[in-house]
Design a protein around this motif. Structure first.
Motif, short mmCIF file in Angstrom:
data_model
loop_
_atom_site.label_atom_id
_atom_site.label_comp_id
_atom_site.label_asym_id
_atom_site.label_seq_id
_atom_site.Cartn_x
_atom_site.Cartn_y
_atom_site.Cartn_z
N THR A 256 34.26 2.54 14.36
CA THR A 256 34.91 2.10 13.11
C THR A 256 33.83 2.18 12.04
OG1 THR A 256 36.13 0.64 14.33
CG2 THR A 256 36.32 0.20 11.97
N TYR B 287 52.96 -1.49 8.29
CA TYR B 287 51.67 -1.13 7.79
C TYR B 287 51.57 0.41 7.32
CZ TYR B 287 46.73 0.23 8.06
OH TYR B 287 45.50 0.88 7.70
N LEU C 172 43.69 10.14 12.04
CA LEU C 172 43.47 9.31 10.89
C LEU C 172 42.82 10.40 9.93
CD1 LEU C 172 43.51 6.45 9.48
CD2 LEU C 172 41.44 6.19 10.59
N THR D 169 42.45 -14.76 15.66
CA THR D 169 42.93 -13.77 15.57
C THR D 169 42.18 -12.94 14.23
OG1 THR D 169 44.15 -15.15 13.79
CG2 THR D 169 45.35 -14.65 15.88
N SER E 55 32.40 -9.05 28.18
CA SER E 55 31.67 -10.31 27.84
C SER E 55 30.87 -10.81 29.09
CB SER E 55 32.74 -11.38 27.85
OG SER E 55 33.59 -11.59 29.02
N TRP F 82 43.82 0.55 13.21
CA TRP F 82 44.24 -0.55 12.76
C TRP F 82 45.16 -1.18 13.93
CZ3 TRP F 82 49.26 -2.11 12.41
CH2 TRP F 82 49.64 -3.20 11.65
N GLN G 197 34.61 9.81 -0.02
CA GLN G 197 35.10 9.42 -1.39
C GLN G 197 34.04 9.59 -2.55
OE1 GLN G 197 37.15 5.67 -1.34
NE2 GLN G 197 38.26 6.12 0.27
N ILE H 121 45.11 14.27 9.54
CA ILE H 121 46.44 14.20 8.92
C ILE H 121 46.11 14.23 7.39
CG2 ILE H 121 48.70 13.19 8.45
CD1 ILE H 121 48.49 12.63 11.48
N PRO H 122 45.54 13.37 6.96
CA PRO H 122 45.12 13.41 5.45
C PRO H 122 44.39 14.68 4.93
CG PRO H 122 44.72 11.16 6.23
CD PRO H 122 44.66 12.28 7.52
N ASP I 2 46.13 -9.63 17.80
CA ASP I 2 46.66 -10.78 17.27
C ASP I 2 48.10 -10.99 17.99
OD1 ASP I 2 44.56 -10.77 15.39
OD2 ASP I 2 45.47 -9.93 13.72
N THR J 52 38.99 -2.67 9.16
CA THR J 52 39.94 -1.95 10.00
C THR J 52 41.26 -1.35 9.58
OG1 THR J 52 41.11 -3.89 10.88
CG2 THR J 52 38.97 -3.30 12.05
N LYS K 232 45.81 4.30 -0.24
CA LYS K 232 46.89 4.59 0.98
C LYS K 232 46.05 5.76 1.68
CE LYS K 232 51.20 3.65 -1.01
NZ LYS K 232 52.88 4.14 -1.25
N LEU K 233 46.16 5.64 3.16
CA LEU K 233 45.76 6.89 3.90
C LEU K 233 46.44 8.12 3.57
CD1 LEU K 233 45.86 4.79 7.14
CD2 LEU K 233 43.74 5.74 5.84
N ILE K 234 47.49 8.18 3.18
CA ILE K 234 48.45 9.21 2.75
C ILE K 234 48.81 9.19 1.21
CG2 ILE K 234 50.33 10.69 2.93
CD1 ILE K 234 48.98 10.96 5.42
N GLN L 74 50.98 2.54 4.21
CA GLN L 74 49.95 3.45 3.91
C GLN L 74 50.31 4.91 3.75
OE1 GLN L 74 46.57 2.85 3.86
NE2 GLN L 74 47.09 0.65 3.89
N THR M 257 34.10 4.23 8.78
CA THR M 257 34.02 3.79 7.44
C THR M 257 33.16 4.60 6.59
OG1 THR M 257 34.73 1.43 8.36
CG2 THR M 257 33.85 1.57 6.17
N THR N 30 34.66 -11.95 20.46
CA THR N 30 34.27 -10.92 21.46
C THR N 30 33.64 -11.67 22.77
OG1 THR N 30 31.91 -10.76 20.48
CG2 THR N 30 33.64 -9.34 19.60
N THR O 285 43.65 -3.51 16.53
CA THR O 285 43.27 -5.26 16.08
C THR O 285 44.44 -5.88 15.81
OG1 THR O 285 41.58 -4.05 14.86
CG2 THR O 285 42.02 -6.26 14.56
#
Lengths: 300, 437
Positions: free
Chosen positions: B76, B428, B105, A249, B253, B394, B87, B108-109, B401, A264, A49-51, B432, B80, A241, B397
């Protein structure tokens, strides 16, 4: 009795030398295959988890996956894609291999290379190329639409998958053709002469000698193709893209979904669970194909 | 022989060090606590190419410090890589680049250093308020703003004139009227394009006072029904419904480049950084483009918003924090800033936004307009109080969708899309470890 004893001694001696011989392979196999797979299986039992950090969640990721409509959406899409694209591609490849092997064409070497060439083009490059070609605004299709007064869009949500199928078929038919062609070349030429003496025409030769000779390679190509299409990733990832409103999706194919989950959404555990399930599914299907295919070969 | 060469080399290096040390020490900044006795190598992760311009000057000031600027990927990819390094507990850079929306992101942690221990607040007054707001999380500064993207209206004057629009639209109502006139040019002519670009929509919401995200520590509230948000959403819905926006062209594009180049896409509502890339995308439109302030919701208002921009932070696990802050301060605020501006950086420092030389910049591509005057004003006008949810990377993205059916085939409304997006984000976010409502 005495032969059993010598055997036992041999068995006892062999491993030390043998291990050395397989060591290069074993090390590679262990590090690039066994360990990553075990590690994926391991992290699929965790949620980071992020937190709150990393926590063991047991089979939660798998339970969640089987209730995830986005996963099914992607999985069903590649299964349908495979069921349609693979037969078309393999039949074309067989037809091409038979044509080249018929010895009635001129310039077969050139032809063989040209058909194989798309396989040598990286999927990223070929997707860009096809993207431009099929683009409705400035591409080939755009010009055709203009000339014919139609408004066909190869990258609408309903047609994108067909366009990807065209790209994949273009890219891999040559590769499969080579496998079939190699199998055909292995057939002793005397068989054809003998058949001709027995009164067989070209059609009979294809039906009773050439096609049966292709059975073994057919099993192999089917398995490769299934694995390949289940892992569909580059084409949708780049097209997303390149063109808008294509319907692609973040969960368009299972591989794309796993990638997006991991990179992501930082849901590596969930992505690993998805990868493991897809791998098991692919293995199961490949296994069924192999068993069925081989049984037919043995029965003949 | 070998020994002699080596000795000579050592002597040369020593002289160089002494020389640079000499010139440097005279104007070395206060740099409280920066060790000067031991050699330090600072690792900086940045995809902003201008950062390296500030390195020679800094190394002159601190001869014992070597700065190594690495492009560890954009956006991103870098996040990552950084998360992996954190980690793994090794390879963590001393300074890393973040888009504003991605700061929470990491902040906060607890993955970033609170810069108030170095007195970062002291230089807050040099930045426009909204930019400082971007780097302030739970009341503490976690980064220094390094580039800025106030939203502005880039418009093709030739096309607007052809359509009968004589002045750039000053309000969204005027923008709507102008859109109809451009559309009347026929064919593929549209005032702008939008293919589910969340930053475009958010910049309209932001400007009009909508604040859909509220973040307090790990508590996040999402609400797309406040007045400012609703007004912007309804307006854009009208633009979509009346076919005034080209939804078939996606940003970045080839189609987009061509549309901008041939004038079938007449305007872009986009960040100031677009000045650097538009000329190469639309070479045939050279001399036609101009930059105007973002149209306003009410005539006479001077509100603004951001579309992009980034900041530099020091990871909590960085090894040389004092030295890192000295460099960070040097290239985002201190003497190193000018070298970056000269290399094309657009920064939210008031010292630069009021600088005559900066304001006087012209470019033939923009018809010799002094466009920085507009962009400097736009920077100062950016409305404050905006917050991004910590999982925005997140969410972005996810927005593509959920908005796909609307943009593909006109199914549903923008308001429905935002509601679905909110539900997904809540799901989500809670998964998390945040508390999202």
């Amino acid at each position: 009795m005495s032969s059993a004893t010598t055997n036992a001694i041999r068995v006892h001696k062999r491993p030390k030398v043998g291990l050395l011989f397989i060591a290069p392979f074993a090390v590679l196999f262990l590090f690039v295959l066994v360990i990553p797979i075990c590690y994926s299986a391991y992290i699929s039992l965790f949620q980071n988890k992020l937190i709150g950090g990393n926590a063991f969640v047991g089979l939660d990721n798998y339970i969640k996956l089987f209730n995830d409509p986005q996963f099914y959406d992607g999985a069903i899409r590649v299964v349908v894609f495979t069921a349609i694209q693979v037969p078309i591609m393999l039949l074309s490849a067989i037809a091409l291999a038979l044509a080249i092997d018929s010895l009635r064409l001129h310039g077969t070497k050139f032809f063989r290379v040209v058909v194989f060439l798309p396989y040598a083009i990286p999927a990223i490059v070929s997707t860009l190329m096809w993207g431009f070609m099929l683009g409705i605004r400035y591409g080939l299709i755009g010009s055709l639409n203009e000339a014919a007064g139609t408004s066909f869009d190869p990258f609408a949500p309903e047609t994108t998958m067909i366009s990807i199928g065209v790209m994949a078929t273009w890219g891999f038919t040559g590769y499969n053709m080579l496998i079939f062609y190699a199998a055909l070349r292995a057939v002793p030429r005397e068989l054809y002469e003998a058949a001709a003496i027995d009164g067989a025409n070209e059609f009979h030769i294809v039906r009773y000698i050439k096609l049966p000779a292709l059975r073994g390679s057919l099993v192999v190509t089917i398995i490769f193709s299934i694995i390949g299409t289940f892992q569909l990733f580059n084409e949708p990832n780049i097209l997303a893209t390149l063109v808008s409103n294509s319907g692609i999706t973040s969960y368009y194919t299972p591989n794309l979904y796993a990638y997006n989950l991991a990179f992501t959404g930082s849901q590596q555990g969930y992505a690993a669970a998805l990868a493991i399930v897809m791998a098991l599914f692919t293995i199961a299907i490949a296994y069924v194909v192999q068993i069925k295919g081989m049984k037919n070969v043995l029965n003949k | 022989m070998k020994k002699r060469v080596l000795a000579a080399a050592v002597a040369t290096v020593a002289t160089l060090v002494a020389l640079t040390g000499c010139t440097g020490s005279s104007d070395a900044p206060s740099g409280a606590g920066v060790p000067t006795d031991k050699p330090i190598t600072l690792k900086v992760w940045s995809w902003d190419g201008t950062v390296k311009e500030a390195v020679p000057g800094f190394e002159k000031l601190y001869p014992n410090i070597t700065v190594d600027v690495i492009n560890a990927g954009s956006s991103t990819d870098e996040y990552t890589a950084l998360d992996n390094a954190i980690q793994a507990g090794s390879g963590v850079p001393d300074i890393a680049m973040f888009e504003y929306f991605s700061l929470p992101l990491f902040a906060i942690p607890g993955k970033l250093t609170d810069l108030s221990e170095f007195g970062a607040e002291d230089i807050a007054s040099d930045y426009v308020d909204a930019a400082w707001g971007n780097v302030t999380i739970d009341g503490k500064p976690y980064a220094l703003p390094s580039d800025y993207g106030p939203a502005a209206l880039f418009y093709n004057q030739a096309v607007l004139t052809e359509a009968g629009v004589t002045a750039p639209p000053a309000t969204w109502d005027e923008f709507y009227e102008a859109a109809k006139k451009v559309r009347a040019l026929g064919g593929d002519h549209y005032i702008t394009n939008d293919s589910a670009d969340i930053f475009l929509l958010l910049s309209l919401i932001w400007e009009g006072g909508g604040r859909p995200f509220k973040v307090d520590g790990s508590n996040v509230t999402i609400d797309f029904t406040d007045e400012g948000t609703t007004r912007a959403v309804e307006f854009w819905q009208k633009m979509l419904d009346e076919d005034l926006v080209n939804t078939k062209v996606t940003g970045w594009s080839d189609d987009w480049n061509r549309g901008l180049n041939e004038g079938t896409i007449a305007t872009q509502i986009i960040g100031s950084w677009f000045t650097s890339t538009l000329p190469e995308r639309a070479p045939d439109a050279a001399g036609d483009f101009r930059i105007a302030p973002l149209p306003q919701w009410e005539a006479g208002e001077t509100s603004g918003s951001e579309n992009g921009g980034s900041a530099m932070a020091i990871p909590a696990d960085a090894k040389n924090k004092e030295a890192a802050y000295a460099f960070l301060e040097y290239f985002t605020h201190g003497d190193g800033l000018q070298s970056r501006i000269d290399a094309g950086a657009f920064v939210p420092n008031l010292s630069n936004l009021d600088d005559e030389k900066f304001l006087g910049t012209t470019n033939e591509f923009f018809g010799d307009q002094k466009y920085n005057e507009v962009l400097a004003e736009a920077s100062k006008n950016v409305a404050t109080g905006w917050q991004y949810p910590p999982f925005f990377g997140w969410a972005r993205t996810s927005y593509e969708d959920v908005s796909a059916p609307l943009y593909n085939s006109g199914k549903g409304t923008l308001a429905d899309v935002l509601e679905t997006w909110k539900q997904r984000s809540i799901e989500y976010g809670n998964e998390q470890g945040f508390t999202v409502k």
